[in-house]
Scaffold this active site. Structure first.
Site, PDB file in Angstrom:
ATOM      1  N   TYR A 251       1.414 -73.032-107.554  1.00  0.00           N
ATOM      2  CA  TYR A 251       0.261 -72.383-106.166  1.00  0.00           C
ATOM      3  C   TYR A 251       0.916 -70.712-105.527  1.00  0.00           C
ATOM      4  CZ  TYR A 251      -2.870 -71.579-102.427  1.00  0.00           C
ATOM      5  OH  TYR A 251      -3.806 -71.243-101.265  1.00  0.00           O
TER       6      TYR A 251
ATOM      7  N   ASP B  40       7.150 -65.070-107.378  1.00  0.00           N
ATOM      8  CA  ASP B  40       6.541 -65.509-106.753  1.00  0.00           C
ATOM      9  C   ASP B  40       7.331 -66.373-105.804  1.00  0.00           C
ATOM     10  OD1 ASP B  40       5.035 -66.194-104.054  1.00  0.00           O
ATOM     11  OD2 ASP B  40       3.570 -67.595-105.276  1.00  0.00           O
TER      12      ASP B  40
ATOM     13  N   LYS C 129       4.908 -66.210 -95.722  1.00  0.00           N
ATOM     14  CA  LYS C 129       5.511 -67.108 -94.858  1.00  0.00           C
ATOM     15  C   LYS C 129       7.225 -66.205 -94.138  1.00  0.00           C
ATOM     16  CE  LYS C 129       3.253 -70.900 -96.922  1.00  0.00           C
ATOM     17  NZ  LYS C 129       3.214 -70.870 -98.205  1.00  0.00           N
TER      18      LYS C 129
HETATM   19  C1  PLP Z   1       2.103 -70.843 -99.277  1.00  0.00           C
HETATM   20  C2  PLP Z   1       2.160 -69.581-100.516  1.00  0.00           C
HETATM   21  C3  PLP Z   1       1.549 -68.492-101.094  1.00  0.00           C
HETATM   22  C4  PLP Z   1       0.162 -68.163-100.457  1.00  0.00           C
HETATM   23  O1  PLP Z   1       0.317 -67.618 -99.300  1.00  0.00           O
HETATM   24  P1  PLP Z   1      -0.829 -67.197 -97.705  1.00  0.00           P
HETATM   25  O2  PLP Z   1      -0.054 -66.556 -97.044  1.00  0.00           O
HETATM   26  O3  PLP Z   1      -1.200 -68.773 -97.476  1.00  0.00           O
HETATM   27  O4  PLP Z   1      -1.615 -66.540 -98.341  1.00  0.00           O
HETATM   28  C5  PLP Z   1       1.533 -67.640-102.247  1.00  0.00           C
HETATM   29  N1  PLP Z   1       2.348 -68.443-103.110  1.00  0.00           N
HETATM   30  C6  PLP Z   1       3.533 -69.102-102.199  1.00  0.00           C
HETATM   31  C7  PLP Z   1       4.766 -70.229-103.853  1.00  0.00           C
HETATM   32  C8  PLP Z   1       3.255 -70.030-101.662  1.00  0.00           C
HETATM   33  O5  PLP Z   1       4.026 -71.312-100.943  1.00  0.00           O
END
Ligand code: PLP
Length: 428
Positions: free
Chosen positions: A144, A239, A267
């Site tokens: 994601y 990511d 995060k």
């Molecule tokens: C949570 C998450 C996102 C998205 O971040 P948001 O602040 O919810 O837009 C993207 N990549 C990873 C790996 C994530 O865990």
């Protein structure tokens, strides 16, 4: 436990907010029932509107790695708010957190702050496309990267190498530029490179996947990706929205000793306020506006409250040399405890863990990619989830999520959790 107030608040919310929530996973669709409304949280605990207390393993889905209402963060936000909450002018604070982030994370010279992980990944892809002058990207099924159009793509049918939209509203035109590979399967990546020679701008990956449960990279996989990118003039994007400032000071790059070309954050970097960031070496970052041609902007980007929270968080993590070891040890203790309990009760399971990311899957075969993550028994997970809630333990309401461990957890909390797991699974 009673959830009368939560139920009433949810009914009211549903009238004016789609599904009663501002992010779908909060709605309990994956586990049934209605969501619990949070009132406050401190350290390892979250308290709901009915006064119930939970040992919290969601922790805002990651940011609260040092626990809820962490004093230095709260102090920083409170003090900063007195000076004004947004200016639309640069502040010294932005440089300070940028300097600290660049010093903690390997292989980056410059960093740009945005407001979410979604924005970070979306901007990283645009930068990679602009820099390489190529359109296509490779992502992995089950990873994601936020909800921007390029990532809401699933594997295409049959022989097609490109993906198809997995949400209405994402166009075929967008989908054709996102190619889908399988996590931990280098051959699936190589096939895409062969079919799309000199067309692939970037590979984006969660270096430890955290959005299909926790799925670690198998030995050598990240090295193979690095080599494939180098051979094809493609950028490697890590990511690290979930892994950054959680697995190590320098995230997965440091843990695995792999150099990424662009790194995305979110995060933890915001200490619980809405922050994302992306970073790279000068050559790539200088391609960004206003220095270079790739456009990217944000009215509230680098917001002083958000930067104050993020800075307090990163300083705490940077100054506490033992924090990542402690997180690892606590999570290992939890893992061992849960393993013992599941084995004693003859439960079929797999546990995956890297540092303070851990997931329990109700299936005996190894979970190495999205396909194997889907093998887990969702009915058992639902019973497990609701059972733990009754015991006062709050894990994410989806079988495809990691548990987020915080340093605020004591060994007593961990023992409490292990006992809760036992109380739940002995009835299976
Ligand atoms: C949570 C998450 C996102 C998205 O971040 P948001 O602040 O919810 O837009 C993207 N990549 C990873 C790996 C994530 O865990």
């Amino acid at each position: 436990m009673l959830y009368q107030r939560s139920s009433a608040l949810f009914a009211e919310a549903e009238q004016v907010i789609p599904g009663g929530v501002n992010s779908p996973v909060r709605a309990f669709k994956g586990v049934g029932g209605t969501p619990i409304f949070a009132k406050r949280a401190k350290g390892a605990y979250v308290f709901d509107e009915d006064g119930n207390r939970f040992v919290d393993y969601i922790n805002s889905w990651g940011p609260m790695v040092l626990g809820h209402a962490f004093e230095p963060v709260i102090t920083a936000i409170t003090e900063r708010a007195q000076l004004g909450t947004s200016f639309g002018m640069p502040t010294a604070l932005e440089t300070k957190i940028a300097q600290l982030a660049v010093s903690m994370v390997p292989n980056i010279d410059k960093i740009r702050f945005v407001n979410s992980g979604t924005e970070a990944c979306m901007s990283a892809i645009r930068l990679a496309r602009g820099y390489t002058k190529r359109d296509k990207i490779i992502k992995f099924a089950g990873c994601y990267h936020g909800h921007s159009d390029s990532f809401l793509i699933q594997a295409g049918s049959g022989a097609s190498t490109f993906g198809t939209p997995n949400s209405p509203g994402v166009t075929q035109g967008t989908a054709k530029d996102t190619l889908l590979a399988n996590y931990n399967d280098i051959e699936s990546v190589q096939r895409l490179f062969e079919a799309n020679k000199e067309e692939i701008a970037a590979i984006i990956i969660e270096p430890v996947a955290g959005n299909m449960g926790c799925v670690p990279p198998i030995d050598g996989f990240l090295n193979q990706l690095r080599a494939a990118c180098d051979a094809n003039g493609t950028l490697l994007i890590f990511d690290e929205v979930m892994t950054g400032f959680r697995l190590a000071k320098g995230g997965a790059q440091e843990l695995y000793g792999i150099k990424a070309d662009i790194v995305c954050f979110g995060k933890v970097i915001g200490g619980g306020l809405p922050v994302g960031a992306f970073a790279a070496r000068n050559e790539i970052m200088n391609y960004l506006a206003p220095l270079g041609p790739v456009y990217q902007a944000g009215t509230l980007s680098g917001n002083p409250l958000a930067m104050a929270a993020g800075l307090a968080m990163l300083e705490a993590l940077n100054n506490d040399t033992a924090v990542f070891d402690r997180l690892n040890e606590k999570t290992a203790y939890l893992e061992n405890g849960i393993r013992e309990v599941l084995e004693a009760n003859n439960i079929v399971y797999t546990i995956n863990r890297v540092g303070s990311m851990i997931s329990v899957h109700f299936d005996s075969s190894p979970v190495v990619d999205f396909q194997t993550a889907k093998n887990g028994d969702n009915d058992i997970f639902k019973t497990f989830f609701h059972g733990l809630l009754r015991e006062g333990v709050y894990i994410a309401p989806s079988a495809y999520e990691t548990w987020f461990i915080t340093d605020a957890l004591t060994y007593e909390d961990l023992d409490f959790t292990i006992a809760a797991v036992n109380n739940v699974v002995k009835h299976f």
